[in-house]
Design an enzyme around this catalytic site. Structure first.
Site, PDB file in Angstrom:
ATOM      1  N   HIS A   1       0.591  -1.150   0.028  1.00  0.00           N
ATOM      2  CA  HIS A   1      -0.098   0.120   0.145  1.00  0.00           C
ATOM      3  C   HIS A   1       0.928   1.096  -0.142  1.00  0.00           C
ATOM      4  O   HIS A   1       1.328   1.626   1.036  1.00  0.00           O
ATOM      5  CB  HIS A   1      -1.024   0.033   1.185  1.00  0.00           C
ATOM      6  CG  HIS A   1      -1.822   1.188   0.971  1.00  0.00           C
ATOM      7  ND1 HIS A   1      -3.235   1.007   0.566  1.00  0.00           N
ATOM      8  CD2 HIS A   1      -1.894   2.385   1.791  1.00  0.00           C
ATOM      9  CE1 HIS A   1      -3.685   2.117   0.545  1.00  0.00           C
ATOM     10  NE2 HIS A   1      -2.998   2.976   1.299  1.00  0.00           N
TER      11      HIS A   1
ATOM     12  N   ARG B   1     -14.623  12.408   3.715  1.00  0.00           N
ATOM     13  CA  ARG B   1     -13.697  13.562   3.626  1.00  0.00           C
ATOM     14  C   ARG B   1     -12.640  13.550   2.418  1.00  0.00           C
ATOM     15  O   ARG B   1     -12.130  14.479   2.108  1.00  0.00           O
ATOM     16  CB  ARG B   1     -13.000  13.688   4.996  1.00  0.00           C
ATOM     17  CG  ARG B   1     -11.896  12.455   4.959  1.00  0.00           C
ATOM     18  CD  ARG B   1     -11.051  12.757   6.507  1.00  0.00           C
ATOM     19  NE  ARG B   1     -10.382  11.363   6.601  1.00  0.00           N
ATOM     20  CZ  ARG B   1      -9.464  10.760   6.140  1.00  0.00           C
ATOM     21  NH1 ARG B   1      -8.880  11.407   5.423  1.00  0.00           N
ATOM     22  NH2 ARG B   1      -8.956   9.665   6.447  1.00  0.00           N
TER      23      ARG B   1
ATOM     24  N   ASP C   1       2.139   2.919   3.255  1.00  0.00           N
ATOM     25  CA  ASP C   1       1.281   4.059   2.943  1.00  0.00           C
ATOM     26  C   ASP C   1       2.268   5.249   2.638  1.00  0.00           C
ATOM     27  O   ASP C   1       1.444   6.455   2.688  1.00  0.00           O
ATOM     28  CB  ASP C   1       0.198   4.447   4.298  1.00  0.00           C
ATOM     29  CG  ASP C   1      -0.898   5.508   4.057  1.00  0.00           C
ATOM     30  OD1 ASP C   1      -1.305   5.309   2.598  1.00  0.00           O
ATOM     31  OD2 ASP C   1      -1.198   6.300   4.620  1.00  0.00           O
TER      32      ASP C   1
HETATM   33  C1  0GY Z   1      -4.610   6.279   2.365  1.00  0.00           C
HETATM   34  C2  0GY Z   1      -5.467   7.190   3.140  1.00  0.00           C
HETATM   35  C3  0GY Z   1      -5.942   8.227   2.906  1.00  0.00           C
HETATM   36  C4  0GY Z   1      -6.016   9.136   1.723  1.00  0.00           C
HETATM   37  C5  0GY Z   1      -6.299   8.301   0.466  1.00  0.00           C
HETATM   38  O1  0GY Z   1      -6.776   8.260  -1.734  1.00  0.00           O
HETATM   39  C6  0GY Z   1      -6.428   8.921  -0.820  1.00  0.00           C
HETATM   40  O2  0GY Z   1      -6.389  10.134  -0.977  1.00  0.00           O
HETATM   41  O3  0GY Z   1      -6.333   7.178   0.448  1.00  0.00           O
HETATM   42  C7  0GY Z   1      -6.517   9.072   4.025  1.00  0.00           C
HETATM   43  O4  0GY Z   1      -6.662  10.372   4.139  1.00  0.00           O
HETATM   44  O5  0GY Z   1      -7.021   8.367   5.034  1.00  0.00           O
HETATM   45  O6  0GY Z   1      -4.582   5.022   2.145  1.00  0.00           O
HETATM   46  O7  0GY Z   1      -3.540   6.840   1.806  1.00  0.00           O
END
Ligand code: 0GY
Length: 301
Positions: free
Chosen positions: A32, A131, A250
């Site tokens: 991820h 969000r 992440d």
């Molecule tokens: C992650 C979590 C976030 C963001 C996104 O696609 C995204 O913008 O996934 C978050 O803000 O919790 O998995 O990166």
């Protein structure tokens, strides 16, 4: 400093993470992570809810090598909307060491799916976190599943713990492999033995559902680098479902301004042996499971 960094409304990733004590097994997959831009080459989506710092493929692959990973799964993030070009460009420059998770519209054509498959995409992501996006009706997601199923792709879903009850019937009706981002975002200040997480563990009892045991830096209320409250949740999922779990950094950690700090990616690695507590579990989490899901042709060969 580029205009995109100057405009960024969240923290930038740590440019100099520490060297982890934990060494991943050979062939480990960071399952991820994201690439962002650079925005002057791959513009951010007009409908985005945040503007990230540029975090491109070369930086991602340097981090991969530094942390001791072999491969990456690059997940399309909402700041790029349904424009998957930055992610696909990263796959093209990975020498076969990265596969992708795309975000697509319900009007995606068979030709576009075939082209993405050839580029290394193996899944689509459905994001329900309000969000970040405005979630769509179930029919929208069913239409996409109908289109991708023939390619053997799976889906990755991102939702808040409070939304699981409402989406339960829909998710459990889907005849496809489902990977849940970040364990469905549990409130880790509660007990891992409490009713909310018990519901998630029941969800995981469906044999087609997998989970990423990821994002201590986002979920935890304990201080870094330990993120102690996160650990029993992730460990419970790994212990009970060792063949359906994935782990990822992440990187580059979008939206960490909401949380207030940027994690040290090296220190994040040192959480792995606390949630996958022996070499066998670590191998499944980091190698066997992601390989089965994203490079099955190498596993079956
Ligand atoms: C992650 C979590 C976030 C963001 C996104 O696609 C995204 O913008 O996934 C978050 O803000 O919790 O998995 O990166």
């Amino acid at each position: 400093m580029s205009a995109f960094i100057a405009d960024a409304d969240w923290l930038c990733f740590d440019p100099a993470p520490s060297k982890p004590d934990f060494t991943p097994p050979p062939g480990a997959v960071d399952a991820h992570c994201h690439v962002f831009g650079p925005g002057d080459v791959f513009p951010y989506a007009p409908e985005r809810k945040y503007t990230p710092c540029d975090a491109g493929r070369d930086q991602l692959y340097r981090l991969r090598d530094f942390l001791g990973f072999d491969r990456n799964i690059i997940v399309q993030a909402t700041c790029h909307g349904t424009d998957n070009r930055a992610m696909i460009d990263a796959l093209a420059h990975s020498k076969g060491k990265a596969r992708g998770v795309a975000t697509v519209g319900a009007d995606i054509s068979a030709g576009e799916i075939a082209a993405m498959h050839a580029a290394g995409v193996r899944a689509v992501r459905f994001n329900y976190v309000r969000r970040l996006v405005d979630p769509r009706p179930d029919a929208h997601y069913r239409a996409i599943i109908d289109r991708i199923a023939a390619h053997g792709w799976h889906i990755v879903i991102y939702f808040e713990a409070a939304d699981l009850a409402e989406k339960w019937a829909f998710f459990t009706s889907l005849p496809i492999t489902i990977v849940v981002d970040h364990m469905g975002r549990p409130d880790v200040t509660k007990s891992p033995d409490g009713p909310e997480f018990a519901q998630f563990l029941r969800f995981m009892e469906h044999g087609n559902i997998w989970s990423k045991v990821t994002c201590p830096e986002r979920l935890s209320k304990s201080p870094p680098p330990g993120y102690d409250d996160f650990v029993p949740f992730a460990r419970a999922v790994v212990d009970r479902f060792p063949d359906r779990v994935l782990w990822g950094t992440d990187w580059p950690h979008p939206n960490m301004n909401m949380v207030g700090h940027m994690p040290d990616d090296g220190a994040l690695m040192d959480i792995i042996p606390r949630i996958a507590t022996n070499a066998d579990l670590q191998h499944r989490l980091l190698v066997a499971n992601p390989m089965r899901l994203y490079w099955p042709e190498e596993v079956d060969a």
